[in-house]
Design a protein around this motif. Structure first.
Motif, PDB file in Angstrom:
ATOM      1  N   ASN A 237      34.059 -23.490   2.982  1.00 50.68           N
ATOM      2  CA  ASN A 237      34.482 -24.239   1.985  1.00 50.68           C
ATOM      3  C   ASN A 237      34.966 -23.328   0.886  1.00 50.68           C
ATOM      4  N   ASN A 238      34.529 -21.956   0.784  1.00 51.40           N
ATOM      5  CA  ASN A 238      34.894 -20.901  -0.178  1.00 51.40           C
ATOM      6  C   ASN A 238      35.190 -19.725   0.445  1.00 51.40           C
ATOM      7  N   LEU A 239      35.955 -19.430   1.464  1.00 51.93           N
ATOM      8  CA  LEU A 239      35.937 -18.380   2.168  1.00 51.93           C
ATOM      9  C   LEU A 239      36.671 -17.231   1.215  1.00 51.93           C
ATOM     10  N   HIS A 240      36.174 -15.814   1.681  1.00 53.91           N
ATOM     11  CA  HIS A 240      37.327 -14.863   1.073  1.00 53.91           C
ATOM     12  C   HIS A 240      38.492 -14.731   1.789  1.00 53.91           C
ATOM     13  N   PRO A 241      39.579 -14.332   1.050  1.00 55.38           N
ATOM     14  CA  PRO A 241      40.891 -14.328   1.719  1.00 55.38           C
ATOM     15  C   PRO A 241      40.886 -13.847   3.191  1.00 55.38           C
ATOM     16  N   VAL A 242      41.520 -14.457   3.922  1.00 51.21           N
ATOM     17  CA  VAL A 242      41.462 -14.003   5.430  1.00 51.21           C
ATOM     18  C   VAL A 242      42.651 -12.954   5.478  1.00 51.21           C
ATOM     19  N   LYS A 243      42.511 -11.636   5.803  1.00 49.99           N
ATOM     20  CA  LYS A 243      43.343 -10.722   5.886  1.00 49.99           C
ATOM     21  C   LYS A 243      43.632 -10.103   7.425  1.00 49.99           C
ATOM     22  N   SER A 244      42.693 -10.365   8.262  1.00 51.42           N
ATOM     23  CA  SER A 244      42.569 -10.133   9.446  1.00 51.42           C
ATOM     24  C   SER A 244      41.601 -10.593  10.446  1.00 51.42           C
TER      25      SER A 244
END
Length: 352
Positions: A237-244
């Motif tokens: 519910n509070n993920l780091h921005p998904v870049k890969s």
């Protein structure tokens, strides 16, 4: 603050009872600051197992309760004041820091063994109500594991699934027992990777993922952590921005384990881990019963006993070792390993 039998099964009648417990924890949390200062001043060889366990028990109580409170809030969609949420987050940050006391400071030079019962345990609670146990082992001699590289061993209950989460760096987890299943999100689909015993499951940086024990017995896995890997965990519910997004299974290179005069005493499994976040060598030594190894390394050396019983010695120092014990050896120390049963050792060499 001491752990009681109900700490792992928190429940609340209503929002008011939940908030009362939050306020109670906040009022008790002032105990953490002097403990952190105490840890900061620790010196190797002067730390007793009893003092480490005393400090860790306090840290574990706070982390266990607050994890469950956050899970309860998430599961029941309860709204609490931002100030209370912020204070709880700060408390769990401090309590986790207490649990990162480096057990290597319990050791005495030039060679020592830290028994498994003297390694503090941390409990990781999933939103579904299950929990797993975790232990941290430093790969350096500073007061806390987050001041350098370390390894984290997790004991997953049967059919247990961790919380979905991600990190800003990659993750490499070795399955020590039967198998470990990794789930990760690939766009709209949930993908699956299976790591069997002595295989590594890899997740690229920021990949949302979780690990599962699909078996009917308890199962261990182990992960090398750099400091960032210890502190940047984020829940679903509070993920780091998904870049890969990416995952794969790594299988080590197997070769005979040779000692003097070409005598083969077992098998060596070797992994080379290298990306923009990690650069290390991982070895698993499978040693036959009643074998002898004479060794010396030009760097500090650390071994986790995965399985078996052995005697490790250097001069007049002799130490018995068993499953999950941690061996600490100073650089340039001649030592001998004598196995009493078939033995399996895990060791890591950091290259950067």
């Amino acid at each position: 603050m001491k752990r009681d039998k109900n700490i792992f099964n928190l429940s609340f009648k209503d929002r008011s009872e939940l908030l009362n417990e939050c306020r109670r924890l906040i009022s008790k949390s002032e105990v953490l600051d002097p403990i952190l200062q105490e840890i900061k001043n620790l010196k190797r060889g002067e730390v007793t197992p009893e003092s480490t366990l005393r400090r860790s028990e306090i840290g574990s109580c706070f982390t266990s309760e607050i994890q469950q409170i956050f899970n309860y809030i998430y599961n029941h969609r309860i709204v609490i004041d931002e100030e209370i949420e912020s204070e709880l987050s700060e408390i769990i940050r401090k309590a986790d820091a207490v649990l990162r006391e480096n057990i290597v400071l319990q050791s005495k030079p030039p060679i020592d063994v830290i028994k498994f019962e003297n390694v503090p345990v941390r409990y990781s609670h999933s939103p579904s109500g299950g929990r797993e146990q975790r232990w941290g082992y430093g790969l350096h001699k500073r007061p806390t594991t987050e001041q350098g590289y370390s390894i984290t061993m997790a004991l997953m209950p049967p059919r247990y699934i961790q919380s979905y989460h991600n990190h800003t760096i990659s993750e490499y987890t070795l399955s020590l027992d039967k198998e470990t299943v990794g789930f990760y999100c690939d766009g709209e689909y949930k993908r699956e990777k299976v790591a069997h015993r002595d295989e590594i499951i890899y997740f690229s940086a920021t990949t949302p993922h979780t690990l599962c024990n699909p078996t009917d017995s308890f199962s261990r896995n182990i992960t090398v952590k750099r400091p960032t890997g210890l502190v940047d965990w984020r829940p679903i519910n509070n993920l780091h921005p998904v870049k890969s997004i990416g995952s794969k299974i790594l299988t080590g290179e197997r070769s005979p384990l040779e000692v003097e005069r070409g005598t083969i005493i077992g098998t060596k499994i070797f992994f080379t881990i290298k990306d923009e976040y990690y650069d290390y060598e991982l070895k698993i030594l499978e040693i036959k019963e009643n074998s002898i190894m004479n060794c010396m390394y030009n760097e500090d050396k650390y071994f986790l006993v995965v399985e078996g019983e052995l005697l490790i010695s250097s001069g007049d120092i002799k130490k018995d070792c068993n499953k999950n014990d941690y061996i600490v050896i100073d650089e340039d120390t001649n030592f001998k390993i004598e196995t009493k049963t078939e033995t399996k050792l895990y060791t890591v060499k950091i290259r950067t």
